[in-house]
Design an enzyme around this catalytic site. Structure first.
Site, PDB file in Angstrom:
ATOM      1  N   SER A  28     -32.427  -8.145  18.191  1.00 32.34           N
ATOM      2  CA  SER A  28     -32.847  -6.713  18.320  1.00 32.34           C
ATOM      3  C   SER A  28     -33.851  -6.156  17.116  1.00 32.34           C
ATOM      4  O   SER A  28     -34.130  -5.232  16.887  1.00 32.34           O
ATOM      5  CB  SER A  28     -31.782  -5.567  18.416  1.00 32.34           C
ATOM      6  OG  SER A  28     -31.021  -5.961  17.233  1.00 32.34           O
ATOM      7  N   ASN A 115     -20.529  -2.331  14.600  1.00 31.46           N
ATOM      8  CA  ASN A 115     -20.235  -1.125  15.369  1.00 31.46           C
ATOM      9  C   ASN A 115     -20.370   0.098  15.104  1.00 31.46           C
ATOM     10  O   ASN A 115     -21.247   1.016  15.374  1.00 31.46           O
ATOM     11  CB  ASN A 115     -18.969  -1.270  16.281  1.00 31.46           C
ATOM     12  CG  ASN A 115     -19.229  -2.790  16.986  1.00 31.46           C
ATOM     13  OD1 ASN A 115     -20.031  -3.550  17.087  1.00 31.46           O
ATOM     14  ND2 ASN A 115     -18.030  -2.889  17.764  1.00 31.46           N
ATOM     15  N   THR A 160     -47.891  32.399  43.501  1.00 36.78           N
ATOM     16  CA  THR A 160     -46.516  31.862  43.902  1.00 36.78           C
ATOM     17  C   THR A 160     -46.986  30.792  44.936  1.00 36.78           C
ATOM     18  O   THR A 160     -47.692  31.494  45.871  1.00 36.78           O
ATOM     19  CB  THR A 160     -45.492  32.958  44.267  1.00 36.78           C
ATOM     20  OG1 THR A 160     -46.051  33.620  45.465  1.00 36.78           O
ATOM     21  CG2 THR A 160     -45.111  33.865  43.148  1.00 36.78           C
ATOM     22  N   HIS A 161     -46.269  29.932  45.258  1.00 36.66           N
ATOM     23  CA  HIS A 161     -46.390  28.839  46.272  1.00 36.66           C
ATOM     24  C   HIS A 161     -47.984  28.513  45.891  1.00 36.66           C
ATOM     25  O   HIS A 161     -48.626  27.879  47.200  1.00 36.66           O
ATOM     26  CB  HIS A 161     -46.359  29.454  47.623  1.00 36.66           C
ATOM     27  CG  HIS A 161     -45.023  29.886  47.929  1.00 36.66           C
ATOM     28  ND1 HIS A 161     -43.879  29.148  48.294  1.00 36.66           N
ATOM     29  CD2 HIS A 161     -44.618  31.203  47.793  1.00 36.66           C
ATOM     30  CE1 HIS A 161     -42.831  29.997  48.360  1.00 36.66           C
ATOM     31  NE2 HIS A 161     -43.306  31.132  47.950  1.00 36.66           N
ATOM     32  N   SER A 282     -67.265  10.140  32.498  1.00 39.91           N
ATOM     33  CA  SER A 282     -66.993   9.223  33.607  1.00 39.91           C
ATOM     34  C   SER A 282     -67.913   7.926  33.102  1.00 39.91           C
ATOM     35  O   SER A 282     -68.924   8.332  32.696  1.00 39.91           O
ATOM     36  CB  SER A 282     -67.445   9.467  35.120  1.00 39.91           C
ATOM     37  OG  SER A 282     -67.556   8.591  36.057  1.00 39.91           O
ATOM     38  N   LYS A 288     -69.734  14.476  34.736  1.00 40.24           N
ATOM     39  CA  LYS A 288     -68.141  14.754  34.654  1.00 40.24           C
ATOM     40  C   LYS A 288     -67.551  15.026  33.041  1.00 40.24           C
ATOM     41  O   LYS A 288     -68.074  14.353  32.347  1.00 40.24           O
ATOM     42  CB  LYS A 288     -67.325  13.829  35.477  1.00 40.24           C
ATOM     43  CG  LYS A 288     -67.426  13.866  36.890  1.00 40.24           C
ATOM     44  CD  LYS A 288     -66.421  12.571  37.392  1.00 40.24           C
ATOM     45  CE  LYS A 288     -64.902  13.415  37.346  1.00 40.24           C
ATOM     46  NZ  LYS A 288     -64.036  12.269  37.591  1.00 40.24           N
ATOM     47  N   ASN A 290     -63.684  14.935  31.787  1.00 43.11           N
ATOM     48  CA  ASN A 290     -62.149  14.714  32.375  1.00 43.11           C
ATOM     49  C   ASN A 290     -61.255  15.142  31.555  1.00 43.11           C
ATOM     50  O   ASN A 290     -61.304  15.094  30.140  1.00 43.11           O
ATOM     51  CB  ASN A 290     -62.145  13.527  32.395  1.00 43.11           C
ATOM     52  CG  ASN A 290     -62.827  12.654  33.576  1.00 43.11           C
ATOM     53  OD1 ASN A 290     -63.352  13.216  34.577  1.00 43.11           O
ATOM     54  ND2 ASN A 290     -63.265  11.426  33.528  1.00 43.11           N
ATOM     55  N   GLU A 295     -53.598  15.285  31.573  1.00 45.29           N
ATOM     56  CA  GLU A 295     -53.478  14.093  32.194  1.00 45.29           C
ATOM     57  C   GLU A 295     -52.349  12.998  31.866  1.00 45.29           C
ATOM     58  O   GLU A 295     -51.385  12.653  32.436  1.00 45.29           O
ATOM     59  CB  GLU A 295     -54.438  13.420  33.132  1.00 45.29           C
ATOM     60  CG  GLU A 295     -55.342  14.128  33.821  1.00 45.29           C
ATOM     61  CD  GLU A 295     -56.678  13.607  34.460  1.00 45.29           C
ATOM     62  OE1 GLU A 295     -57.084  14.191  35.476  1.00 45.29           O
ATOM     63  OE2 GLU A 295     -57.077  12.700  33.878  1.00 45.29           O
ATOM     64  N   TYR A 322     -17.280  -0.871  22.120  1.00 48.04           N
ATOM     65  CA  TYR A 322     -18.332  -1.373  21.993  1.00 48.04           C
ATOM     66  C   TYR A 322     -18.709  -2.596  22.981  1.00 48.04           C
ATOM     67  O   TYR A 322     -17.656  -3.330  23.031  1.00 48.04           O
ATOM     68  CB  TYR A 322     -18.716  -1.743  20.460  1.00 48.04           C
ATOM     69  CG  TYR A 322     -20.250  -2.003  20.484  1.00 48.04           C
ATOM     70  CD1 TYR A 322     -21.021  -1.076  20.103  1.00 48.04           C
ATOM     71  CD2 TYR A 322     -20.780  -3.454  20.649  1.00 48.04           C
ATOM     72  CE1 TYR A 322     -22.665  -1.264  20.060  1.00 48.04           C
ATOM     73  CE2 TYR A 322     -22.130  -3.672  20.444  1.00 48.04           C
ATOM     74  CZ  TYR A 322     -23.190  -2.463  20.196  1.00 48.04           C
ATOM     75  OH  TYR A 322     -24.233  -3.050  20.258  1.00 48.04           O
ATOM     76  N   GLN A 327     -26.875  -2.220  23.089  1.00 51.55           N
ATOM     77  CA  GLN A 327     -28.067  -2.365  22.130  1.00 51.55           C
ATOM     78  C   GLN A 327     -29.320  -2.047  23.164  1.00 51.55           C
ATOM     79  O   GLN A 327     -30.339  -1.758  22.636  1.00 51.55           O
ATOM     80  CB  GLN A 327     -28.205  -4.068  22.279  1.00 51.55           C
ATOM     81  CG  GLN A 327     -29.688  -4.278  21.512  1.00 51.55           C
ATOM     82  CD  GLN A 327     -29.649  -6.034  20.935  1.00 51.55           C
ATOM     83  OE1 GLN A 327     -28.694  -6.494  20.367  1.00 51.55           O
ATOM     84  NE2 GLN A 327     -30.312  -6.761  21.708  1.00 51.55           N
ATOM     85  N   LYS A 330     -31.537   1.666  22.341  1.00 49.70           N
ATOM     86  CA  LYS A 330     -32.616   1.898  21.191  1.00 49.70           C
ATOM     87  C   LYS A 330     -33.906   2.168  21.761  1.00 49.70           C
ATOM     88  O   LYS A 330     -34.893   3.090  21.069  1.00 49.70           O
ATOM     89  CB  LYS A 330     -32.373   0.813  20.118  1.00 49.70           C
ATOM     90  CG  LYS A 330     -30.883   1.350  19.297  1.00 49.70           C
ATOM     91  CD  LYS A 330     -30.881   0.261  18.608  1.00 49.70           C
ATOM     92  CE  LYS A 330     -29.347   0.002  17.929  1.00 49.70           C
ATOM     93  NZ  LYS A 330     -28.459  -0.290  19.214  1.00 49.70           N
TER      94      LYS A 330
END
Length: 469
Positions: A28, A115, A160-161, A282, A288, A290, A295, A322, A327, A330
């Site tokens: 690890s 441990n 709303t919606h 783009s 464009k 972006n 995003e 343990y 392991q 992490k």
């Protein structure tokens, strides 16, 4: 692979080294090296405790602490860079310590297991990271508050919606995210209480035969409590689940704001202009611009959700105490911390200097729909007409207006009075967007007076939190 190094990790119970592929699979060190500073702090506290309790001599304790400090300096200078032969950060430190101070270094692990050691390191790491994330959340709130203060009387359609509902103060809209971030800040503070419990001294699972003082080492490390049960102390990862859940909610809130910014930046909405510092173009469409930042935040949200789910699945079938499965706690935890901090920083920069609201367009947008229809019903209800009757009548008004290609503001007084005699010339003021917003002056509402009070409360709360930090 260095066979002798691999064999020296374990007792004489083993006659041969791990297969090289299994050694790589088992190791690890590639990711838990992030814990090295915390491992050194924890080990220094452990050495001091051993000396304090008379388990080691004062001289041995001082040598161990000094040797660990030298390793810290070597690591910071880039001269201590353990490889896979060390397996994990704990053995890497212990091996280097023995090289520096001789056989005294072999005494460090007295009354301690990997441990409880790794559990201590992880908690120290997460305690520190929670503090940093909470600081990022305060900065995020501060920028939202600055934008809100500028735009108290800028109007924005409320939805709303995803359908036009009622006009709002833009400040009120932004303050909703201040409230979300405040809950995130408070939630992390609550998680920190359960992170700040020391498992050091729990041993492998059953405690130790040595007369240690767990409260002493906990105090040295700034822990508020110690685990009352050694089995629980070495196997508990609830704190990691709680953190990942809190981190997931932070990303939920950032992702919701990101989605709105993406919509607002489109030509269909055109509520904000993206600045060059926080957007890209783009490769084939030169016109464009972006919204990469929101995003990416929206996309990275799924990573943190995944780490939460992975942690839950890892834990669900583990017997006490343990198991090597732990392991796996992490990499997801480290990535979630990095992702949350990165997303908070990026969104803070975006709000502070990467976009600009367009008040003229926003104010015009609220005049282009029927989002003032509820205010017509409220107008009639204030004149003694039952609200449900008024509601149905306004539905007919909207229907009639649509058929005529008119907005409510375009109806003549004769048309209003034909619909109901209670209408008078004051109907026009009542349904003007600015009045529609101002009139919603109930506590927590979008009325300008309420928003200004909310801004003051938020600022005072932020100042208090910033002082606490």
């Amino acid at each position: 692979m260095n066979t002798s190094a691999s064999q020296s990790t374990w007792s004489q119970r083993f006659e041969s080294a791990l297969h090289p592929a299994i050694a790589r699979f088992n190791a690890s060190i590639s990711f838990d090296i992030q814990l090295i500073e915390y491992d050194l702090i924890g080990s220094q506290a452990h050495a001091k405790m051993l000396a304090h309790c008379g388990i080691l001599s004062a001289e041995d304790g001082e040598q161990l602490v000094a040797g660990l400090e030298q390793i810290r300096q070597e690591y910071r200078q880039g001269t201590f860079q353990p490889g896979i032969e060390a397996e994990d950060v704990h053995f890497a430190v212990e091996r280097r310590l023995t090289e520096l101070v001789g056989d005294v270094g072999k005494k460090l692990h007295t009354a301690r297991s990997r441990n409880d050691q790794v559990g201590t390191d992880t908690r120290l790491y997460l305690r520190d990271q929670i503090h940093q994330i909470r600081t990022h959340l305060l900065a995020f709130q501060r920028v939202l508050l600055a934008q809100a203060t500028t735009h108290v009387e800028t109007l924005i359609p409320g939805y709303t919606h995803l359908q036009r509902a009622q006009p709002l103060s833009l400040a009120h809209h932004l303050l909703a995210y201040v409230e979300m971030a405040q809950r995130d800040w408070e939630r992390l503070g609550d998680v920190a209480k359960r992170v700040n419990i020391s498992p050091l001294g729990c041993g492998a699972l059953a405690g130790t035969t040595f007369p240690i003082d767990r409260h002493y080492s906990a105090e040295l490390l700034g822990f508020d409590q110690v685990y009352a049960n050694s089995l629980d102390g070495v196997s508990d990862r609830d704190f990691a689940v709680e953190f990942l859940a809190a981190a997931s909610l932070i990303l939920v809130h950032l992702s919701r704001l990101s989605e709105e910014v993406i919509l607002w930046a489109s030509e269909e909405f055109a509520f904000v202009t993206l600045k060059d510092s926080c957007s890209t173009g783009s490769s084939i469409m030169p016109q464009k611009k972006n919204p990469d930042v929101p995003e990416l935040v929206r996309g990275k949200t799924g990573r943190v959700f995944g780490h939460l789910q992975a942690m839950l699945v890892t834990l669900k079938g583990l017997p006490l105490a343990y198991n090597k499965d732990l392991q796996e706690d992490k990499e997801g935890l480290f990535d979630a911390v990095m992702t949350v901090k990165g997303c908070l920083e990026a969104m803070t920069i975006l709000l502070e200097e990467g976009l600009e609201f367009r008040p003229t367009r926003l104010n015009a947008a609220v005049a282009e729909d029927f989002s003032n229809a509820t205010d017509v019903a409220d107008y009639l209800a204030a004149k003694g007409i039952p609200f449900r009757e008024a509601y149905n009548l306004v539905g007919q008004v909207v229907k009639t207006s649509l058929a005529a290609g008119k907005l409510l503001k375009d109806l003549s007084l004769d048309e209003w009075q034909t619909l109901h005699p209670a209408f008078d010339s004051d109907i026009y003021a009542a349904i003007a967007p600015r009045q529609v917003v101002a009139a919603r002056n109930s506590y927590g509402g979008t009325g300008f007076a309420q928003v200004r009070q909310a801004l003051q409360r938020a600022d005072e709360r932020l100042q208090s939190a910033e002082n606490e930090s």
